[in-house]
Design an enzyme around this catalytic site. Sequence first.
Site, short mmCIF file in Angstrom:
data_model
loop_
_atom_site.label_atom_id
_atom_site.label_comp_id
_atom_site.label_asym_id
_atom_site.label_seq_id
_atom_site.Cartn_x
_atom_site.Cartn_y
_atom_site.Cartn_z
N ASP A 109 -1.33 -29.59 -7.62
CA ASP A 109 -1.72 -28.71 -8.72
C ASP A 109 -2.26 -29.49 -9.92
OD1 ASP A 109 0.93 -26.19 -8.25
OD2 ASP A 109 -0.81 -26.82 -7.05
N ALA A 110 -1.68 -30.66 -10.20
CA ALA A 110 -2.10 -31.43 -11.38
C ALA A 110 -3.57 -31.83 -11.25
CB ALA A 110 -1.22 -32.66 -11.53
N ASP A 144 -5.70 -28.67 -11.60
CA ASP A 144 -5.74 -28.15 -12.98
C ASP A 144 -6.59 -29.02 -13.90
OD1 ASP A 144 -2.26 -27.00 -12.89
OD2 ASP A 144 -4.14 -26.15 -12.12
N LYS A 174 -0.76 -4.80 11.83
CA LYS A 174 -1.25 -3.79 10.88
C LYS A 174 -0.61 -4.09 9.52
CE LYS A 174 -2.07 1.18 10.31
NZ LYS A 174 -1.53 1.35 8.95
N LYS A 204 -7.63 -2.46 19.34
CA LYS A 204 -9.07 -2.15 19.41
C LYS A 204 -9.62 -2.60 20.75
CE LYS A 204 -9.11 -3.13 14.52
NZ LYS A 204 -9.54 -3.97 13.39
N LYS A 253 2.52 2.62 15.48
CA LYS A 253 3.35 2.59 14.26
C LYS A 253 4.78 2.19 14.59
CE LYS A 253 2.07 4.40 10.78
NZ LYS A 253 1.42 3.94 9.54
C1 LIG Z 1 -12.11 -0.74 11.66
C2 LIG Z 1 -10.97 0.19 12.03
C3 LIG Z 1 -11.34 1.63 11.65
C4 LIG Z 1 -10.71 0.14 13.53
C5 LIG Z 1 -9.72 -0.25 11.30
N1 LIG Z 1 -9.24 0.53 10.35
C6 LIG Z 1 -8.13 0.15 9.65
N2 LIG Z 1 -7.69 1.03 8.69
C7 LIG Z 1 -8.21 2.41 8.80
C8 LIG Z 1 -7.24 3.38 8.30
N3 LIG Z 1 -6.82 3.07 6.97
C9 LIG Z 1 -6.39 4.09 6.17
N4 LIG Z 1 -5.92 3.78 4.94
C10 LIG Z 1 -5.48 4.79 4.16
C11 LIG Z 1 -5.51 6.12 4.59
C12 LIG Z 1 -6.00 6.38 5.87
N5 LIG Z 1 -6.44 5.35 6.65
C13 LIG Z 1 -6.49 1.68 6.66
C14 LIG Z 1 -7.35 0.68 7.35
C15 LIG Z 1 -7.49 -1.09 9.93
C16 LIG Z 1 -6.36 -1.58 9.26
C17 LIG Z 1 -5.82 -2.82 9.63
C18 LIG Z 1 -4.62 -3.32 8.90
N6 LIG Z 1 -4.04 -2.54 8.00
O1 LIG Z 1 -4.19 -4.47 9.13
C19 LIG Z 1 -6.44 -3.55 10.69
N7 LIG Z 1 -5.94 -4.76 11.09
N8 LIG Z 1 -7.53 -3.06 11.33
C20 LIG Z 1 -8.06 -1.87 10.97
N9 LIG Z 1 -9.16 -1.45 11.64
#
Ligand SMILES: CC(C)(C)c1nc(N2CCN(c3ncccn3)CC2)c2cc(C(N)=O)c(N)nc2n1
Length: 323
Positions: A31-32, A35, A112, A282, A306
């Site tokens: 850091d020094a 900075d 996620k 994906k 989820k």
């Molecule tokens: C490009 C796609 C659509 C496939 C996609 N969509 C994401 N999301 C969509 C819904 N989102 C969302 N947010 C608020 C309300 C509704 N949907 C929040 C992002 C992804 C979120 C993450 C993550 N969180 O780590 C991730 N590794 N890949 C994503 N990939």
Amino acid sequence: MDVKERIKELTEILTKYDYHYHVLDEPLVDDATYDSLLAELKKLEKENPGLVLAHSPTKRVGGKVLAGFKAVQHGTPMLSLGNAFNSSDLEDFAIRAKKKTSQPLTYVAELKIDGLAVTLTYENGMLVRGATRGDGQTGEDITENLKKIKSIPLKLTQPVNIEVRGEVYMPKLAFDKLNEQRKQEEKPQFANPRNAAAGTLRQLDTSIVAKRNLSIFFYSIANSDEFGSTHSENLSALKELGFRVNPNYKKLSSIEEVYAYCNDWQQKRENLPYEIDGVVIKIDSLSIQRELGYTAKSPRWAIAYKFPAQRSFSKLLDVTFTV
Ligand SMILES: CC(C)(C)c1nc(N2CCN(c3ncccn3)CC2)c2cc(C(N)=O)c(N)nc2n1
């Protein structure tokens, strides 16, 4: 060397140090050293304001109070994700996808990150705009706040035109320290790191964002067909351009392997320095993604697995004592 060259040299050196520290998590100097170079650059920029470069690391600190946030129409909509809660939901996702293509499916599983989605636009490799997801079509321009997040590059390694998506989050340690500080200041605490990150990005005083230790993982190229033929190639392209990509993604060739990855990380999540609320799966091939297309609001080629809500120790105590 004249002052213009010294400013350029310091800007490039400090940008490289920022990249190693905040994107690679591998500091090059202490850091020094950092900075003292930053202090020299600040001094030269103060004496020569016309020579300050757009991607100068001095733009990461301090800040100004904005009047408000402008609305931004997303060029490419920010979609939502369908949810899966168990192995049969994952099976259904794979079966639906297999019905629409004759090709064998390869998946990419990603953690996620439990933060908030943002989109960033770069022109000739320079950050020109950053926005919240909003309702998926319209978000808020929070460019000035996002520039204070040191893991967001101000200038890419190539002069490309690209729009990228990522999840801004607050690391668990930063969250605990912030809530401790707010307790001392008798301010309300944040319920979780996602709320803390969202509340920080809504600040009109950008200097507050600079002090809040937010970070980001990038996960998608919005104008993606110009870069690779698979999602995993796009993740590599993001890394080469200087974007921070979560290192735990995995290419998997069956939905059984996907389910094993989900279970594995459901066990390991509390050891991570950031919160995750599941796994995003994906289909890797972009041509199969195009074959599968979208429902009204989300891709058919991706799904969010989820995790059950994590009970924090304090919540556990509440439940125990009220029973
Ligand atoms: C490009 C796609 C659509 C496939 C996609 N969509 C994401 N999301 C969509 C819904 N989102 C969302 N947010 C608020 C309300 C509704 N949907 C929040 C992002 C992804 C979120 C993450 C993550 N969180 O780590 C991730 N590794 N890949 C994503 N990939």
